[in-house]
Every structure is written in C-alpha cells, then in structure tokens.
Design an enzyme around this catalytic site. Structure first.
Site, short mmCIF file in Angstrom:
data_model
loop_
_atom_site.label_atom_id
_atom_site.label_comp_id
_atom_site.label_asym_id
_atom_site.label_seq_id
_atom_site.Cartn_x
_atom_site.Cartn_y
_atom_site.Cartn_z
N HIS A 396 -2.77 -2.11 143.91
CA HIS A 396 -2.14 -0.81 143.65
C HIS A 396 -1.92 0.00 144.93
CE1 HIS A 396 -2.22 -1.33 139.40
NE2 HIS A 396 -3.55 -1.30 139.29
N ASP A 430 -2.21 -9.75 137.25
CA ASP A 430 -3.10 -8.72 136.75
C ASP A 430 -2.45 -8.05 135.54
OD1 ASP A 430 -5.60 -6.97 137.97
OD2 ASP A 430 -4.19 -5.72 136.86
N HIS A 432 -2.12 -4.98 135.12
CA HIS A 432 -1.39 -3.81 135.60
C HIS A 432 -0.38 -4.19 136.66
CE1 HIS A 432 -5.43 -2.59 134.20
NE2 HIS A 432 -4.78 -1.60 133.62
N ASP A 519 -8.21 -8.95 133.79
CA ASP A 519 -8.11 -7.90 132.77
C ASP A 519 -7.05 -8.21 131.72
OD1 ASP A 519 -6.17 -7.64 134.70
OD2 ASP A 519 -6.64 -5.57 135.21
#
Length: 598
Positions: A396, A430, A432, A519
C-alpha cells in the site's frame, strides 16, 4: 570449494545466461560432432516444451556462481513417465574427478522424484561385431562399467542397435536404469518409450519404417536386461531422497520484525504472523533460509520520494520505545505549506488513521526492504524461487504515501531492482488493491503491474483499484486491475488469475514478483472471501505454470490459525508447477545426431 549441482530452469537471469554460455562450450568440447544448433537451442528448449516434444531439464555443476565445470541435460516425458538422459558432460580438466558421477546421481534423483518408470539413455556398444575399432571399444567398455555401478544396463533381445545405414559402426545400445527399484519394464511401455525417443528426438534420421521395426522387436515381456558384466553388483543403486539445497525456495526472513509490535486492540499486523508461517513451512523441506544482505537507502529512493523518506526517518528515529504518532490531521489542500510540527505533518504523507509512526516500525520496514532485495538478488544469481517473509507489509506504500500497515514498498523495490535486467511483472495476490506499485510504476512500461483484489467500493484502500486505471503515458496499458465482488468462489478467483496470467505472458517478462496476501482466506478479519488451503495450492500452481523466476513478498494475512497452512499450500503448488510447468501433449521434434551421454 565443493561443486554445487544447480538446476537451471531458464535462460532469463544473468547468472543463467552465463552458465548456459559455458555449457555450450563444454558441449562443443566433449561432443564435437554435435551441431551448433544443439547448444544454441538450450534456452528455447527450457521454455518451449511444445516445440521440442519433451520437458527439458538442465543441471549445471558449479564452483561459484556461473563457474560451470559440467552439466547434464535430461528430457522428460510426463505422459509416458520416463526420462531420457540426452547429455552428461564434464569439462576436460575435470574429467575423471568424480563429477560425472555426481551429475548422474542428480539426474537419477530427478527421474525418481518425477515418478518415472526409469531413466533411459544411449551408450555405444562393447561388442566387437558392432564396435570394430579397439580404442573406441575400450572407451565404450569404460562407460558401460561406470553405469553398471548404478545398476544401469543395456536392453537386450531387440533391434534398437540396428545401424541406420547398412554396415554402420557403433550403433548405440538403449540402456535402462531402474533407479534402484526391482520393478520390471513391461513390453508395451517400452515400445511406446522407444517410439517417443526415436520419433521426437531423431525423427529426421529415423524413418517411420525403422521406428516400427525397432518397436516390434521388443517381444519379451517383461523386457530383458543384460546381466552385469563389469561389476559384481551395483554400488550406487539407491537414490538420495533429500531435495538439493540449490533447488529449494530461497527464504529471506526479516528476523528483526518483532521489534515492531503495536499492542493495541484490533491491530492485527502482529509478530505472530511470521511465526505462524515459519511453523508450517520450515518442516516442509521446500525452503532454505539464506542470509539477508543490506542494500542501503538508495534503493528506497528509487521508488519513494526523497521528501517522504527523509520525513519518515526524521520523525521515527528520535522516538522513544513505546511512543507512536498516528495521523489525525490531513493537510492535503496546501502542498506548499506543510505543517511545521512533525506529528501533525504525518497526515500529509498518510492515507489512513490506523498506521502508526514509530522508531521500530521504521527500522522493521527497512529490514523488510532488505529481505525483498535479497530475494531479487537471488533470482539474478540464478534461483528460480525466492520468498521474502517480511513484516510490516508494503504494497500500500505509494511514492509519497504510507498506510494500510505499510511504510516502504518492499515488493516494488525488488521489482525496480530486477528491472535493470529486463522486463518485470508484478502480480498482487492480496485481498486489497496493490495501490503502491500501481502508483510507483503507473507511467512505466518495463514493469507490468497486475492486481486481483476486492472491489474498492467495499475494500481498502477504497480510492484505487478500479478497472479503468490502466496507466498513463508510456505506461498506458501496463497496469491491470481485476476487482472482484465481495463474495466469490474459488473458481471466480482462478478465472481472474488466468486473465492476469494471459496479460503477463503478453508482457514476456524475465521476472515475476508476487506481493502475496493470505487475507483472501476464509474468516480473515480484513477480508470477505473464503479460499481454502487447496485453493491456495491451485493458485500457486497457476502462478508456477508461468515458468518464470518468481519472488514472493509477504503482504497481508491475519487469520493466524490458517495463515501458515495457506502459505505452505501456495508454495507447494508454486514449487511443483515451476519444476514441471504443465504436462502437455507435444508434437514430435527432430534432431540430426544421436550422440551418447558422457
């Protein structure tokens, strides 16, 4: 320095290019009758199974990186389940020093690991009626004696050694090594294997009538093998069971990660994540931990703004143990006049309110970058798979923004490092969106960024990850986002990965970097999907089928009860597919020589 037997999976890395160049020299030296095309085609053989009809497996015996002293080249047919030893050769100065035996033992292990019925190869005859010149016949006897030590003997009672031209000298025996097992070689199986060897490898030399004649000459069931002639019993029939160190996944662990521990309720990015993964993957035998190198801040400054980096350094390092700063003011409207107070200025560089700044977070993030760069360096030096097990995560972190538990983009630093050696692809797996690498490489075409993630309408970071974000300038078309619904099936995810794989193949990279998140699994506190360990294995298998040197960099994954098992499953699929990237039906290929292995 002892010899290291290293499998070369491709000709993509600089180390592998150098090794293959030396292998060509040894091939020319030891097999002067072989056409130059045989050596020149090695890189293509490694990557293009369809064209050549077999999966090509190459081993190099090295003393130090790229310092090749011998090699073995093996052809594997995963349909018929056999291996054919095409060449084994040692440089002249090393002949007689036992290196040929070391290479042959490695080939035997590979054949056994692949579940083959046996290892086949050609060896020139010791029969005076077939080998008329005594000096040549003595060499042939020495080679047959060598292979008998492993229980490998010629197949008898067939017409395999029939000369292609009437009166031809030294037609080869077909030698069979049962790999220390007592299983008989059945006639029909042997016929199919002979057809594959003669048709695929020697199709330009052997007519269909010749191949049929040789096949039909296999009449004994089981096939008869010549009794041992030169040794009383095999001395090396057993095959080692341990996976060679050079072929394991090179593991780089950010061992100082635990200094970064935010003991607050709900802060799921905790040290136990790394320990949960190590507990599962180390007993697997697939990994070998390597020492992490220190690379320095210049690599961070290639992907992050100097202002951003020096701010984090200035605000974090003076902090006392246990002290943290959380962004709470976001002065984004006036870039020319950032707040003077460093704690207030945090929001100037951050995208959320739950990623704290503190001394240990900064130091741990530096260590994570070093791990990722060490993994990238391992690929450059010829490793096929590497894993940077790090925290904090990094995908991120944008050029001048931190957030989502991320400070420096470790995976992007690795991709930037690898881009000096050729095109790179990043496949973010991921839950996200990988907004960090998207931002860093958005206007570049040498690094393709692909992200499969939860749609930003419901998933962090909410402001990026939409399908229409395709890059800009030179980078237009080199960013691919594949946002998925809040609830999906394992097949939905695989379908998205297949689409991502097609785009990666179009890019034709030399290296693949995978920012990997656990995740996506069921009951992860930050996600909504429900992938199981088997799904992770399938996803890894698909990534491995791309047949590229791969660096995996750990990102998210917060269900620590399942995280380790899922990571292990992913690497199981990745490892198995990368060793044999898909059993395919292949068309025959031809060769213009039938040299024997040395």
């Amino acid at each position: 320095m002892v010899f290291r037997i290293r499998r070369i999976f491709d000709g993509l890395s600089p180390a592998n290019e150098k090794a293959i160049a030396r292998i060509r020299e040894i091939l020319k030296e030891q097999f002067p009758g072989v056409s130059p095309e045989e050596g020149e085609s090695i890189p293509e053989k490694l990557r293009n199974q369809l064209k050549y009809g077999f999966q090509t497996i190459l081993f190099a015996a090295e003393k130090g990186p790229g310092n090749v002293h011998g090699f073995a080249l093996v052809l594997h047919d995963p349909i018929l389940k056999f291996c054919y030893l095409d060449f084994v050769a040692v440089a002249g100065r090393d002949a007689g020093g036992g290196l040929g035996g070391i290479l042959y033992e490695r080939v035997r292990k590979e054949a056994l690991d692949l579940g083959c019925v046996g290892l086949f190869f050609e060896c020139l005859p010791d029969d005076p009626g077939l080998s008329r010149e005594e000096p040549v016949r003595k060499q042939n006897i020495a080679r047959l004696r060598f292979y008998e030590r492993y229980g490998a003997v010629p197949i008898t009672g067939t017409k395999y050694e029939t000369p292609l031209e009437p009166g031809g000298d030294n037609p080869p025996y077909l030698v069979f090594d049962g790999l220390g097992r007592k299983q008989p070689l059945r006639r029909e199986k042997a016929r199919l294997i002979v057809a594959a060897i003669l048709g695929k490898k020697y199709g330009s030399l052997c007519s269909p009538e010749y191949i049929r004649m040789v096949m039909e000459s296999f009449r004994d069931d089981p096939v008869k093998l010549r009794p041992l002639k030169y040794v009383s019993e095999p001395r090396h029939a057993a095959v080692a069971a341990v996976l060679p160190e050079s072929e394991r996944v090179a593991l780089f662990v950010n061992r100082d990660h635990a200094i970064h521990h935010v003991r607050e309720r709900g802060y799921v990015e905790s040290p136990v994540r790394v320990e949960a993964i190590l507990k599962e993957i180390l007993p697997s035998g697939l990994f070998t931990e390597k020492k992490t190198r220190h690379f320095g801040e210049r690599h961070i400054l290639k992907i992050h703004s100097a202002v951003f980096y020096h701010y984090l350094r200035k605000v974090c390092l003076p902090m006392q143990e246990g002290e943290s700063v959380y962004p709470y003011v976001f002065p984004v409207r006036n870039a020319a006049r950032p707040p003077q107070d460093l704690s207030v200025r945090a929001g100037y560089f951050c995208m959320d309110t739950f990623t704290p700044l503190n001394r240990n977070a900064f130091l741990a993030a530096l260590g994570a970058v070093d791990c990722a760069l060490s993994g990238a360096r391992a690929l450059v030096e010829g490793r096929h798979l590497a894993y940077a097990l790090v925290r904090p995560p990094g995908h991120h972190a944008e050029r001048r923004l931190f957030g989502g538990f991320c400070y420096f983009n470790s995976a992007a630093a690795a991709a930037e490092y690898l881009s000096a050696f050729g095109r790179v692809a990043m496949l973010d797996m991921d839950y996200h969106h990988g907004n960090g690498q998207q931002d860093i490489f958005f206007s570049r075409k040498d690094v393709l960024t692909v992200s499969v993630h939860g749609h930003p309408r419901f998933a962090y970071p909410y402001f990026s990850g939409f399908e229409d974000e395709k890059g800009e300038g030179e980078g237009r078309g080199y960013n691919l986002n594949l946002p998925l619904p809040e609830h999906i099936t394992a097949q939905d995810y695989l379908d998205a990965l297949r689409r991502a794989s097609r785009r990666i193949k179009e890019h034709a990279p030399r290296f693949l970097v995978i920012p990997f998140g656990g995740d996506t699994c069921r009951k992860d506190p930050t996600g909504t999907w429900a992938l199981t360990a088997k799904d992770f294995e399938n996803n890894g298998r698909l990534a491995g089928a791309l047949d590229l040197p791969v660096l995996v960099v750990q990102e998210g994954g917060y269900n620590t009860r399942l995280l380790g098992e899922n990571v292990r499953s992913f690497f199981k699929g990745l490892f198995e597919a990368s060793r044999s990237p898909g059993a395919r039906l292949w068309s025959p290929a031809s060769r213009d020589k039938r040299p024997e292995p040395r």
